[in-house]
Write an enzyme that holds these catalytic residues in place. Structure first.
Site, PDB file in Angstrom:
ATOM      1  N   ASP A 231       0.826  -1.196   0.000  1.00 47.51           N
ATOM      2  CA  ASP A 231       0.000   0.000   0.000  1.00 47.51           C
ATOM      3  C   ASP A 231       0.867   1.256   0.000  1.00 47.51           C
ATOM      4  O   ASP A 231       1.824   1.353   0.771  1.00 47.51           O
ATOM      5  CB  ASP A 231      -0.868  -0.035   1.266  1.00 47.51           C
ATOM      6  CG  ASP A 231      -1.841   1.120   1.340  1.00 47.51           C
ATOM      7  OD1 ASP A 231      -2.705   1.204   0.464  1.00 47.51           O
ATOM      8  OD2 ASP A 231      -1.740   1.932   2.273  1.00 47.51           O
ATOM      9  N   GLU A 293       1.513  -0.508  -5.154  1.00 52.39           N
ATOM     10  CA  GLU A 293       0.580   0.578  -5.451  1.00 52.39           C
ATOM     11  C   GLU A 293       1.428   1.786  -5.825  1.00 52.39           C
ATOM     12  O   GLU A 293       1.756   2.627  -4.995  1.00 52.39           O
ATOM     13  CB  GLU A 293      -0.320   0.915  -4.266  1.00 52.39           C
ATOM     14  CG  GLU A 293      -1.423   1.888  -4.708  1.00 52.39           C
ATOM     15  CD  GLU A 293      -2.063   2.713  -3.593  1.00 52.39           C
ATOM     16  OE1 GLU A 293      -3.086   3.353  -3.868  1.00 52.39           O
ATOM     17  OE2 GLU A 293      -1.534   2.730  -2.471  1.00 52.39           O
TER      18      GLU A 293
HETATM   19  C1  GLC Z   1      -3.946   3.386  -0.458  1.00 48.23           C
HETATM   20  C2  GLC Z   1      -5.232   2.612  -0.401  1.00 48.23           C
HETATM   21  C3  GLC Z   1      -6.327   3.536   0.044  1.00 48.23           C
HETATM   22  C4  GLC Z   1      -5.981   4.039   1.428  1.00 48.23           C
HETATM   23  C5  GLC Z   1      -4.600   4.676   1.442  1.00 48.23           C
HETATM   24  C6  GLC Z   1      -4.119   4.873   2.843  1.00 48.23           C
HETATM   25  O1  GLC Z   1      -3.980   4.393  -1.392  1.00 48.23           O
HETATM   26  O2  GLC Z   1      -5.491   2.026  -1.641  1.00 48.23           O
HETATM   27  O3  GLC Z   1      -7.576   2.912   0.048  1.00 48.23           O
HETATM   28  O4  GLC Z   1      -6.943   4.969   1.842  1.00 48.23           O
HETATM   29  O5  GLC Z   1      -3.641   3.880   0.813  1.00 48.23           O
HETATM   30  O6  GLC Z   1      -3.790   3.628   3.412  1.00 48.23           O
END
Ligand code: GLC
Ligand code: CA
Length: 566
Positions: A231, A293
């Site tokens: 993440d 991500e």
């Molecule tokens: C990432 C996740 C999102 C979350 C953020 C903070 O972007 O995909 O859903 O709010 O991280 O953890």
């Protein structure tokens, strides 16, 4: 079996009786190999929204296990399940209070073990979400950290003195609104949070944090998890001197001046840390993978996440494809750039996830076309490119966004803070649509945490599986093709590169050639075969709004065709 599930089954039996049963999903020939993930389809599940086994309105792990048959039939090789760890749910699980356990509303560790074991039997691997930038403020580490300045966990997070006038240490703002610093009365210092104040950033410069987090990663690998989606990797480090970010023009949805997040995102220290995670943890378990991500803007930035020797993330997602206009001219150079990345890294594409409006309804559409036509374009693109597609639950049904109409109904805090400019992410998180029964078969009738989208009576798994022209049938046929046609495991070449209307490419492998044509424009057009290398067309794998006319292929707006070339 609950009443709703019964009705769903009956509906399915009733329809399959008239329509011919769709062909079975072939096995993935690479499933047992170390490179299994390259030919695979990865499917993101937001557990709150997928299937609610105990009818409390919230989806759960047993619900997912109960739907493994569907996932196997769709041709999903691995599920990425978003966080199900104990959490106060300030950010619906992205605020983790314990990395080695499961929140009771989703089930138990034993339920995850069962999901892994049954998944193994059905050929569906499990990948978890690893929230590495921050924990919940209710994590024991943070409770200790905030207790006193000399607590042994103080350095697990980022604490700084106020400026002499009492204001925060620098001008950084949170992505989720307001300053990125929260003052803690007890010790008189500020702590840093890139996201909500309930999500304090971990201090990755502290070797003890690295050790504790690597141990957490290993805890689930030992249980048979196949890897992680990492993440918000770009936010793991901040520049050590906490330099102010340059202010940009305009305001963010929460009313503060925009800023260029130069000094608290994409810092160089990220890469050696991720390489150590790969070498010291992931590579010790065969076939395990890291997905990133990675919201970087350009392919060169993406390349860094592969590591110079492909020793970092196997699958950094090229998420800036999401912000790319859906036109042949805009998509082609971006896909090319990933294709030719100097690390030779494997391309990984996604066009939807739990943070973005659903792709089928996100783009402007030509007159006379439907969101299903758009969903088919998106599915065809993702499933015929060279690379691993990451699908978002319901994408294969052409599910559309369903934003809340009134701020009182919003669940996602950013939607409440930023309304109406920022409506939050509820719209893309509504319950999965299984059948035409109560609550779309999501559960046995309890009010779901978000309303079921109104189109569920016709847009659902049972109805679409029985309809050979549905979005679901297109997804199934292309996934089956990926598993059986060596061209889709082979090379990729863009053709007719000057074409502003049609994105065209040929995949080649095992003596087969497969042409994909996608007319993203709002006018009908033709593609002469001479322009894509000549030859004759063979079997049509799939098409929508397109037909062969002698030596040309005619495509209406949002017309598509995937066809063998002889
Ligand atoms: C990432 C996740 C999102 C979350 C953020 C903070 O972007 O995909 O859903 O709010 O991280 O953890
Ligand atoms: Ca439940």
């Amino acid at each position: 079996m609950g009443k709703a599930a019964w009705i769903g089954t009956m509906a399915m039996l009733a329809t399959t009786h008239v329509a011919a049963a769709p062909p079975a999903m072939p096995v993935n020939p690479t499933a047992g190999t170390a490179d299994w993930w390259k030919l695979s389809v990865i499917y993101e599940i937001y557990p709150r929204s997928f299937a609610d086994s105990n009818n409390d309105g919230i989806g759960d792990i047993k619900g997912i296990t109960g739907r493994l048959g569907y996932l196997a039939d769709l041709g999903v090789d691995a599920v990425w399940m978003t966080p199900m760890f104990p959490s106060p749910q300030a950010d619906f699980g992205y605020d983790v209070a314990d990395y080695d356990a499961v929140d009771r509303q989703f089930g138990t560790v034993a339920d995850v073990d069962t999901l892994i074991a049954r998944g193994k039997a059905q050929g569906v691997k499990l990948i978890l979400d690893f929230v590495i930038n921050h924990s919940s403020d209710k994590h024991d580490w943070f409770k200790q950290s905030r207790a006193s300045r000399d607590n042994s966990y103080r350095d697990f997070y980022i604490w700084r003195d106020p400026k002499p006038d009492g204001s925060p240490p620098n001008n950084w703002t949170s992505l989720f609104g307001g300053p990125a610093w929260e003052k803690d009365a007890k010790t008189g210092q500020y702590y840093y949070h890139f996201f909500y104040p309930q999500q304090p950033d971990l201090n990755w410069r502290n070797p003890k944090v690295e050790k504790a987090m690597f141990d957490a990663a290993e805890w689930w690998l030992k249980r048979g998890v196949y890897g992680y989606r990492l993440d918000a990797v770009g936010t793991m480090f901040e520049r050590a001197d906490l330099k102010d970010n340059p202010v940009a023009s305009g305001t963010d949805p929460y009313g503060l001046p925009q800023q260029q997040r130069l000094y608290n995102t994409e810092q160089p220290e990220i890469h050696p840390t991720l390489q150590r995670l790969r070498q010291q943890v992931i590579d010790r378990y065969p076939g395990r993978v890291l997905i990133g991500e990675t919201y970087v803007a350009t392919a060169p930035e993406l390349t860094r996440f592969y590591g110079a020797h492909n020793d970092e993330l196997q699958m950094p997602m090229f998420l800036s494809l999401i912000g790319t206009p859906l036109t042949a001219s805009a998509l082609r150079p971006r896909i090319d750039a990933v294709e030719t990345n100097p690390a030779g890294g494997w391309p990984t594409f996604a066009l939807s996830n739990h943070d973005q409006p659903r792709a089928a309804s996100r783009y402007a559409r030509p007159a006379g076309t439907s969101s299903d036509d758009m969903a088919k374009m998106i599915g065809t693109l993702l499933l015929t490119l060279r690379g691993t597609p990451i699908l978002y639950y319901g994408e294969e049904l052409g599910m559309v966004n369903n934003d809340p109409k009134r701020v009182e109904d919003v669940q996602d805090i950013i939607g409440r803070k930023g309304w109406p400019k920022e409506k939050g992410r509820d719209g893309e998180r509504t319950p999965m649509q299984w059948d035409a029964s109560t609550n779309a078969g999501f559960n046995a009738g309890a009010k779901p945490w978000l309303p079921v989208a109104p189109d569920y009576t016709t847009r659902n798994v049972a109805a679409e599986r029985a309809d050979p022209d549905s979005v679901l049938s297109l997804y199934r046929s292309l996934i089956a093709e990926r598993r059986t046609n060596p061209a889709l495991a082979g090379d990729m070449a863009m053709v007719d590169r000057g074409n502003a209307q049609i994105l065209a490419y040929v995949r080649t492998g095992g003596g087969k050639r497969l042409l994909t044509l996608l007319n993203f424009s709002d006018t009908a057009t033709v593609m002469p075969l001479a322009r894509v290398g000549g030859g004759r067309t063979g079997r049509i794998v799939t098409q929508n709004r397109a037909r062969i006319d002698g030596a040309t292929i005619r495509l209406a707006p949002l017309g598509l065709m995937v066809v063998e070339l002889l």
